[in-house]
Design a protein around this motif. Structure first.
Motif, PDB file in Angstrom:
ATOM      1  N   VAL A 184     121.394  -8.053  53.846  1.00 52.79           N
ATOM      2  CA  VAL A 184     122.576  -7.903  52.989  1.00 52.79           C
ATOM      3  C   VAL A 184     123.615  -8.919  53.449  1.00 52.79           C
ATOM      4  O   VAL A 184     123.892  -9.029  54.644  1.00 52.79           O
ATOM      5  CB  VAL A 184     123.151  -6.474  53.074  1.00 52.79           C
ATOM      6  CG1 VAL A 184     124.378  -6.327  52.175  1.00 52.79           C
ATOM      7  CG2 VAL A 184     122.087  -5.445  52.690  1.00 52.79           C
ATOM      8  N   THR A 185     124.186  -9.661  52.504  1.00 48.10           N
ATOM      9  CA  THR A 185     125.113 -10.734  52.869  1.00 48.10           C
ATOM     10  C   THR A 185     126.568 -10.408  52.586  1.00 48.10           C
ATOM     11  O   THR A 185     127.417 -11.282  52.739  1.00 48.10           O
ATOM     12  CB  THR A 185     124.743 -12.036  52.115  1.00 48.10           C
ATOM     13  OG1 THR A 185     124.840 -11.821  50.710  1.00 48.10           O
ATOM     14  CG2 THR A 185     123.343 -12.493  52.471  1.00 48.10           C
ATOM     15  N   ASN A 186     126.865  -9.185  52.173  1.00 47.84           N
ATOM     16  CA  ASN A 186     128.278  -8.826  51.995  1.00 47.84           C
ATOM     17  C   ASN A 186     128.629  -7.563  52.750  1.00 47.84           C
ATOM     18  O   ASN A 186     129.344  -6.706  52.282  1.00 47.84           O
ATOM     19  CB  ASN A 186     128.678  -8.725  50.525  1.00 47.84           C
ATOM     20  CG  ASN A 186     127.569  -8.214  49.635  1.00 47.84           C
ATOM     21  OD1 ASN A 186     126.444  -7.981  50.074  1.00 47.84           O
ATOM     22  ND2 ASN A 186     127.863  -8.051  48.368  1.00 47.84           N
ATOM     23  N   GLY A 187     128.105  -7.468  53.964  1.00 49.07           N
ATOM     24  CA  GLY A 187     128.542  -6.472  54.910  1.00 49.07           C
ATOM     25  C   GLY A 187     127.880  -5.114  54.789  1.00 49.07           C
ATOM     26  O   GLY A 187     127.226  -4.794  53.796  1.00 49.07           O
ATOM     27  N   THR A 188     128.089  -4.298  55.812  1.00 51.64           N
ATOM     28  CA  THR A 188     127.518  -2.956  55.831  1.00 51.64           C
ATOM     29  C   THR A 188     128.237  -2.028  54.869  1.00 51.64           C
ATOM     30  O   THR A 188     127.702  -0.982  54.491  1.00 51.64           O
ATOM     31  CB  THR A 188     127.511  -2.412  57.271  1.00 51.64           C
ATOM     32  OG1 THR A 188     126.684  -3.270  58.078  1.00 51.64           O
ATOM     33  CG2 THR A 188     126.953  -1.014  57.362  1.00 51.64           C
ATOM     34  N   SER A 189     129.432  -2.375  54.440  1.00 47.17           N
ATOM     35  CA  SER A 189     130.070  -1.632  53.356  1.00 47.17           C
ATOM     36  C   SER A 189     129.149  -1.601  52.145  1.00 47.17           C
ATOM     37  O   SER A 189     128.947  -0.555  51.510  1.00 47.17           O
ATOM     38  CB  SER A 189     131.407  -2.273  52.962  1.00 47.17           C
ATOM     39  OG  SER A 189     132.313  -2.252  54.028  1.00 47.17           O
ATOM     40  N   THR A 190     128.574  -2.746  51.826  1.00 45.20           N
ATOM     41  CA  THR A 190     127.636  -2.826  50.704  1.00 45.20           C
ATOM     42  C   THR A 190     126.321  -2.137  51.043  1.00 45.20           C
ATOM     43  O   THR A 190     125.726  -1.458  50.192  1.00 45.20           O
ATOM     44  CB  THR A 190     127.400  -4.287  50.317  1.00 45.20           C
ATOM     45  OG1 THR A 190     128.642  -4.849  49.852  1.00 45.20           O
ATOM     46  CG2 THR A 190     126.363  -4.422  49.226  1.00 45.20           C
ATOM     47  N   SER A 191     125.844  -2.304  52.263  1.00 45.38           N
ATOM     48  CA  SER A 191     124.594  -1.647  52.666  1.00 45.38           C
ATOM     49  C   SER A 191     124.682  -0.140  52.463  1.00 45.38           C
ATOM     50  O   SER A 191     123.756   0.495  51.948  1.00 45.38           O
ATOM     51  CB  SER A 191     124.284  -1.963  54.132  1.00 45.38           C
ATOM     52  OG  SER A 191     124.014  -3.331  54.320  1.00 45.38           O
ATOM     53  N   ASN A 192     125.789   0.443  52.885  1.00 42.54           N
ATOM     54  CA  ASN A 192     125.957   1.891  52.741  1.00 42.54           C
ATOM     55  C   ASN A 192     125.961   2.315  51.278  1.00 42.54           C
ATOM     56  O   ASN A 192     125.321   3.301  50.894  1.00 42.54           O
ATOM     57  CB  ASN A 192     127.263   2.336  53.418  1.00 42.54           C
ATOM     58  CG  ASN A 192     127.214   2.200  54.922  1.00 42.54           C
ATOM     59  OD1 ASN A 192     126.161   2.345  55.540  1.00 42.54           O
ATOM     60  ND2 ASN A 192     128.350   1.910  55.536  1.00 42.54           N
ATOM     61  N   SER A 241     125.553  -3.575  61.007  1.00 41.71           N
ATOM     62  CA  SER A 241     126.297  -4.834  60.890  1.00 41.71           C
ATOM     63  C   SER A 241     125.769  -5.751  61.986  1.00 41.71           C
ATOM     64  O   SER A 241     126.243  -5.714  63.116  1.00 41.71           O
ATOM     65  CB  SER A 241     127.795  -4.593  61.067  1.00 41.71           C
ATOM     66  OG  SER A 241     128.331  -3.866  59.998  1.00 41.71           O
ATOM     67  N   ILE A 242     124.779  -6.556  61.641  1.00 39.75           N
ATOM     68  CA  ILE A 242     124.194  -7.452  62.640  1.00 39.75           C
ATOM     69  C   ILE A 242     125.278  -8.354  63.219  1.00 39.75           C
ATOM     70  O   ILE A 242     125.281  -8.667  64.413  1.00 39.75           O
ATOM     71  CB  ILE A 242     123.057  -8.290  62.021  1.00 39.75           C
ATOM     72  CG1 ILE A 242     121.965  -7.378  61.449  1.00 39.75           C
ATOM     73  CG2 ILE A 242     122.463  -9.243  63.048  1.00 39.75           C
ATOM     74  CD1 ILE A 242     121.272  -6.510  62.451  1.00 39.75           C
ATOM     75  N   HIS A 243     126.240  -8.720  62.386  1.00 36.86           N
ATOM     76  CA  HIS A 243     127.296  -9.625  62.855  1.00 36.86           C
ATOM     77  C   HIS A 243     128.218  -8.971  63.874  1.00 36.86           C
ATOM     78  O   HIS A 243     128.946  -9.660  64.587  1.00 36.86           O
ATOM     79  CB  HIS A 243     128.118 -10.141  61.662  1.00 36.86           C
ATOM     80  CG  HIS A 243     128.948  -9.101  60.982  1.00 36.86           C
ATOM     81  ND1 HIS A 243     130.295  -8.925  61.253  1.00 36.86           N
ATOM     82  CD2 HIS A 243     128.641  -8.178  60.046  1.00 36.86           C
ATOM     83  CE1 HIS A 243     130.770  -7.948  60.500  1.00 36.86           C
ATOM     84  NE2 HIS A 243     129.787  -7.480  59.761  1.00 36.86           N
ATOM     85  N   LEU A 295     126.407 -14.484  61.319  1.00 36.70           N
ATOM     86  CA  LEU A 295     127.693 -14.787  60.702  1.00 36.70           C
ATOM     87  C   LEU A 295     128.304 -13.535  60.096  1.00 36.70           C
ATOM     88  O   LEU A 295     127.615 -12.575  59.742  1.00 36.70           O
ATOM     89  CB  LEU A 295     127.518 -15.853  59.620  1.00 36.70           C
ATOM     90  CG  LEU A 295     127.096 -17.239  60.110  1.00 36.70           C
ATOM     91  CD1 LEU A 295     126.841 -18.162  58.930  1.00 36.70           C
ATOM     92  CD2 LEU A 295     128.156 -17.830  61.035  1.00 36.70           C
ATOM     93  N   ARG A 296     129.611 -13.570  59.935  1.00 39.97           N
ATOM     94  CA  ARG A 296     130.358 -12.441  59.395  1.00 39.97           C
ATOM     95  C   ARG A 296     129.758 -11.978  58.070  1.00 39.97           C
ATOM     96  O   ARG A 296     129.371 -12.786  57.238  1.00 39.97           O
ATOM     97  CB  ARG A 296     131.816 -12.854  59.192  1.00 39.97           C
ATOM     98  CG  ARG A 296     132.753 -11.718  58.841  1.00 39.97           C
ATOM     99  CD  ARG A 296     134.184 -12.232  58.816  1.00 39.97           C
ATOM    100  NE  ARG A 296     135.120 -11.173  58.481  1.00 39.97           N
ATOM    101  CZ  ARG A 296     135.668 -10.345  59.355  1.00 39.97           C
ATOM    102  NH1 ARG A 296     135.351 -10.460  60.631  1.00 39.97           N
ATOM    103  NH2 ARG A 296     136.516  -9.411  58.992  1.00 39.97           N
ATOM    104  N   GLN A 297     129.682 -10.660  57.909  1.00 42.12           N
ATOM    105  CA  GLN A 297     129.125  -9.968  56.744  1.00 42.12           C
ATOM    106  C   GLN A 297     127.602  -9.945  56.727  1.00 42.12           C
ATOM    107  O   GLN A 297     127.007  -9.477  55.761  1.00 42.12           O
ATOM    108  CB  GLN A 297     129.661 -10.524  55.413  1.00 42.12           C
ATOM    109  CG  GLN A 297     131.150 -10.300  55.244  1.00 42.12           C
ATOM    110  CD  GLN A 297     131.599 -10.362  53.798  1.00 42.12           C
ATOM    111  OE1 GLN A 297     130.918  -9.872  52.906  1.00 42.12           O
ATOM    112  NE2 GLN A 297     132.757 -10.964  53.571  1.00 42.12           N
ATOM    113  N   GLY A 298     126.964 -10.406  57.798  1.00 47.18           N
ATOM    114  CA  GLY A 298     125.515 -10.286  57.886  1.00 47.18           C
ATOM    115  C   GLY A 298     125.128  -8.869  58.257  1.00 47.18           C
ATOM    116  O   GLY A 298     125.471  -8.366  59.327  1.00 47.18           O
ATOM    117  N   SER A 299     124.430  -8.182  57.354  1.00 42.07           N
ATOM    118  CA  SER A 299     124.081  -6.773  57.556  1.00 42.07           C
ATOM    119  C   SER A 299     122.606  -6.565  57.232  1.00 42.07           C
ATOM    120  O   SER A 299     121.936  -7.454  56.680  1.00 42.07           O
ATOM    121  CB  SER A 299     124.956  -5.878  56.673  1.00 42.07           C
ATOM    122  OG  SER A 299     124.597  -4.512  56.799  1.00 42.07           O
TER     123      SER A 299
END
Length: 906
Positions: A378-386, A570-572, A578-582
């Motif tokens: 996911v490239t727009n953060g764990t907010s999106t993952s959830n 949140s891998i980042h 990089l930031r937002q890498g999830s």
């Protein structure tokens, strides 16, 4: 045989030593260098005796490392015997600095013992010269041969090296299974293990070093059956599952290779008939982990001459580098960033939305690395993952047991899916204006209450944060097992945004979602699990009371349980992405039934123009953690434990600052072990083991809540001072604390900077006391009292207004948050009341009910104290009025509280 790991010059506790095990060796070598300098200066015999003692301890440890090797170590002892303090100092400095800097990874000259004096210490390492160093690792060989043969074995492995080899390795040779386990625990450079059939078990007596790990990590396979090589391989995988293992056997390898258990070995050889083939197999196995499918393709893509006719002018960088006005951007970032950009999904780049090539391969490698069945980038953060997970697995009307203090993405996920949140409360830490985790008893109570009202079938998910922002880590296995005992088909979503690194700690892995899910899956296949459930049923009877169920450590029925676990990372936040890498990790036996809707959720939330650099960094982060994550995480633990010790034991700093202990962050009822502090030198092995294995909550060692209220600073002010004046950045704050995090990026120089800054601030406070007299002291103490003692109570979730409840007469807490959220879109159905208006008191006393129209989230503490449709109580108003933070999402002080009018329900 190994020295007590708490015996090092930093005097860490047993538990802190265990957490930072791979880093302790470096501390001992620094002790040797410290003593060598003293000996050279004073020539005192007593110092020489101390050196002898330290070297004796080190000799037991050095067995598990390739560098500096026995020849170099013997040379040190010769210098001691010859009273050559100068030679001893030169060599000990070379060894210690090489170990600390890991120069032996990249500079072959440091291995040359005979000519070491001709090699200046400041020589540029190979990695910095024009010749790129090959990645270095070590191979652990467990052999049945006499110790006199070990050096010959090392020479043989060096003899098959070739100039064209992609990697370079040295061999560590040991002679029994117990030493093999110590080796992989102590030496983070070990990347592969070669087992020669016929070695001994070792350590027939108790081994204090392994005892703690044996209690937390299941080594039981070592005590079962006759095939010691297989049993050792199984134990190794429990500690470091990423390692490659090869077997050299003189048995019937053709027969064994056809058995399922043989799959634990990368390859099986018939003794030493093919030394080159073994060498190539070791390198190939490392290459498999080293390979980064997407990143490798992206690099190749950047090297190709490509003309772009798609909608991404920045691709290839011509619009940047030829510009008269923005060429500095190109100079800053360099050409590769632009050459590796594209709007196309062809040419080897693949599609993140529907991957079929290298992204698919990269995700499969990530799944294996994290112990999952599937993984999604996911490239727009764990907010999106959830939100993806919640939308994929829940439908309108489903009930989800949800931590009220979780990240706002979970609440919005309920709005999107139409699921009804049943909010459960974490234990409060009022004195620090924060919450901990949700007690298991609270979760079980919610399930049992819904069961009593006939709504258990609607409960689809338990959604919790592990670990919390402040570091509270659940006993994930126990939570899932006890919940599954009440409802066997529950789905679990664990938000582990901050905890992704834990997979590479053998002690913390069991508390991750994937680690616990694997353990549960394995346990369900064992006959003793069914026997335990049947025995429990006899004890509970046919109709156990809720009180009995709440007090019992419930065992699920293995015949009915479905393991369905999702983990978002949140891998980042804890790895080199990089930031937002999830990433979304999946271990769900029913995934094939929800796969199509999961992909629909991806289509809904994922960008059709994902950032290629973020995808590449996720690929690379996985590579790094699989190849060196164990050592990197151990170093992060070491950094954290040292910061704790230095701050809390400092004669001046500790007057005004303190890293809160386990006992201050976790109430005693959740710490049955009694563990109070990681750096407690008096803690016993049994207490350490019990805490990690059985406590309901532990604190993530890498997260440090630094109390700053006694220095007169609120969290936000102190955070800004550190950033603006001292170039120290941090993230989360509370009313009287800030959160420090150690990660794989930190080093000991960072510790020195932090301690120096805190010391300067503390001394400045003391100087102001002396210069400004009693009036200043009184004002200072008044500020401290306001921050430390005059704290607002933390409000619990009240309830949803009756209009958003299925049954207003019921006593359950779930509600239709989605309808309330969209009701607020109708401005005519909303009203505003100023927070300090007397109208609020009238409404609280005589109505109509105050109902929040939106989420209200103050930072800090960062959780929603109001959600759409929630009834606003006096406790919430009091809390809001006492808040002195500047950032409150969903609240405009000029307009006041946004409320839903009663007429909406009529």
């Amino acid at each position: 045989m190994i020295v007590n790991i708490s015996e090092n010059h930093n005097s860490h506790s047993m538990i802190s030593g265990v957490l930072a095990t791979p880093e302790l060796r470096a501390d001992r070598w620094i002790s040797v260098l410290y003593l060598a300098r003293k000996w050279e200066k004073t020539k005192e015999e007593s110092i020489k005796e101390q050196i002898l003692s330290v070297l004796k301890n080190l000799e037991e440890i050095e067995l598990y490392f390739s560098y500096p090797g026995s020849v170099c170590f013997n040379r040190l002892n010769d210098y001691l015997k010859e009273d050559d303090s100068k030679g001893f100092l030169r060599l000990s400095q070379r060894i210690s600095t090489t170990i600390i800097s890991k120069k032996f990874h990249r500079d072959v000259s440091v291995w040359d013992v005979e000519n070491y004096e001709d090699d200046p210490f400041n020589r540029l390492p190979q990695a910095i010269s024009h010749v790129k160093a090959k990645p270095y690792f070590e191979v652990l060989s467990v052999v049945p041969h006499a110790r006199s043969r070990w050096q010959h074995i090392k020479e043989e492995t060096r003899g098959v090296r070739r100039p064209e080899d992609e990697f370079i390795y040295e061999t560590v040779v040991i002679g029994n299974a117990a030493d093999a386990l110590k080796g992989i625990l102590l030496n983070s450079d070990i990347g592969s293990v070669v087992l020669y059939e016929g070695f001994e078990k070792g350590s027939n007596g108790k081994d204090s070093f392994l005892e703690v790990f044996k209690e937390v990590i299941d080594f039981s396979s070592l005590d079962e059956g006759d095939f010691l090589s297989l049993r050792l391989a199984q134990a190794i995988k429990k500690i470091r599952p990423e390692l490659d293992i090869f077997l050299l056997s003189d048995q019937s390898i053709e027969y064994f290779s056809g058995k399922p258990e043989s799959r634990i070995f990368n390859r099986i050889f018939y003794q030493m008939e093919e030394p080159l083939e073994i060498h190539l197999s070791i390198l190939e196995a490392i290459h498999v982990r080293y390979r980064t499918p997407f990143f490798d393709n992206l690099k190749r893509y950047a090297e190709r001459p490509i003309a772009t006719f798609h909608a991404l002018p920045i691709a290839r960088g011509k619009s940047v580098f030829t510009s008269n006005w923005i060429s500095d951007m190109g100079e800053f970032y360099g050409p590769n960033l632009f050459l590796a950009e594209s709007s196309a999904t062809t040419g080897g780049l693949d599609s993140l939305l529907e991957p079929t090539g290298n992204i698919k391969d990269a995700q499969e490698m990530a799944a294996k690395a994290f112990g999952a069945d599937r993984a999604f980038f996911v490239t727009n953060g764990t907010s999106t993952s959830n939100k993806m997970v919640l939308q994929a697995l829940l439908v309108p009307g489903d009930i989800v047991i949800l931590d009220r203090n979780c990240h706002k993405s979970h609440h919005y996920g309920c709005v999107l899916s139409g699921a009804q949140p049943y909010y459960v409360e974490a234990f409060p830490l009022v004195e620090y204006s924060m919450y901990g985790g949700v007690p298991l008893k609270t979760i079980k109570q919610s399930l049992l209450k819904l069961k009593s009202q006939g709504e258990l079938d609607r409960v689809k998910m338990v959604d919790l944060t592990n670990c919390t922002f402040d570091g509270h880590v659940y006993d994930t296995r126990r939570v899932m097992e006890e919940c599954l005992a009440i409802k066997p088909d529950l789905i679990f979503l664990w938000d582990e945004a901050w905890f992704g690194f834990a997979h590479w700690s053998p002690l913390l892995r069991q508390r991750t979602a994937m680690g616990a899910a694997s353990a549960i899956s394995e346990a369900l296949t064992r006959p003793e699990t069914l026997a335990a459930w049947e025995e429990q049923q006899k004890t509970l009877g046919e109709n156990p009371s809720d009180d009995m169920l709440l007090e019992t450590r419930l065992v699920p029925d293995p015949r009915r349980v479905n393991v369905r676990v999702y983990q978002t990372n949140s891998i980042h936040k804890s790895m080199s992405a990089l930031r937002q890498g999830s990433i979304v990790l999946v271990k769900d036996v029913k995934f094939e039934h929800v796969e199509s809707q999961f992909h629909e959720a991806i289509f809904t939330h994922a960008s059709t123009s994902p950032n290629l650099q973020i995808i590449a960094s996720l690929d690379v982060a996985r590579r790094q953690m699989q190849l060196e994550g164990y050592g990197l995480v151990a170093n992060a633990m070491r950094i954290s434990l040292e910061i704790r010790k230095q701050i809390n034991n400092h004669p001046v700093i500790s007057k005004y600052f303190k890293v809160l202990s386990n006992s201050e962050m976790i109430p005693e009822v959740f710490r049955k072990s009694g563990l109070s502090e990681y750096n407690d030198k008096n803690i016993s092995w049994s207490k350490a083991v019990e805490a990690i294995k059985n406590d309901e909550f532990i604190i993530d060692p890498s997260r440090m809540t630094l109390s700053c209220g006694h220095a007169g600073f609120d969290g936000t002010t102190f955070k800004n001072i550190l950033a603006d004046k001292f170039n120290i950045q941090l993230n989360k704050t509370s009313r009287n604390s800030v959160l420090l995090q150690s990660n794989i990026n930190n080093n000991r120089s960072d510790i020195a900077l932090l301690i120096g800054v805190l010391n300067d601030i503390s001394i400045d406070i003391e100087n102001k006391f002396q210069k400004n007299g009693n009036e200043y002291k009184n004002n200072f103490q008044s500020s401290v009292d306001e921050l430390i003692y005059n704290l607002p109570d933390l409000p619990n979730f009240s309830r949803f207004d009756d209009r958003y409840r299925d049954d207003p007469e019921s006593h359950t807490l779930h509600g239709d948050i989605r309808s309330a959220f969209y009701d607020a879109y109708d401005e005519s159905g909303c009203e505003y009341i100023l927070l300090n208006s007397s109208e609020i008191e009238k409404r609280l006393e005589s109505g109509p009910t105050l109902v929040s129209a939106n989420f209200v989230i103050p930072y800090p503490p960062g959780f929603p104290i109001m959600v759409p449709g929630q009834v606003i109580t006096e406790e919430i108003i009091t809390f809001m009025r006492k808040l002195d933070v500047k950032e409150i999402h969903g609240f405009n002080k000029d307009l006041g509280l946004k409320l839903l009018k009663k007429k909406i329900a009529e």
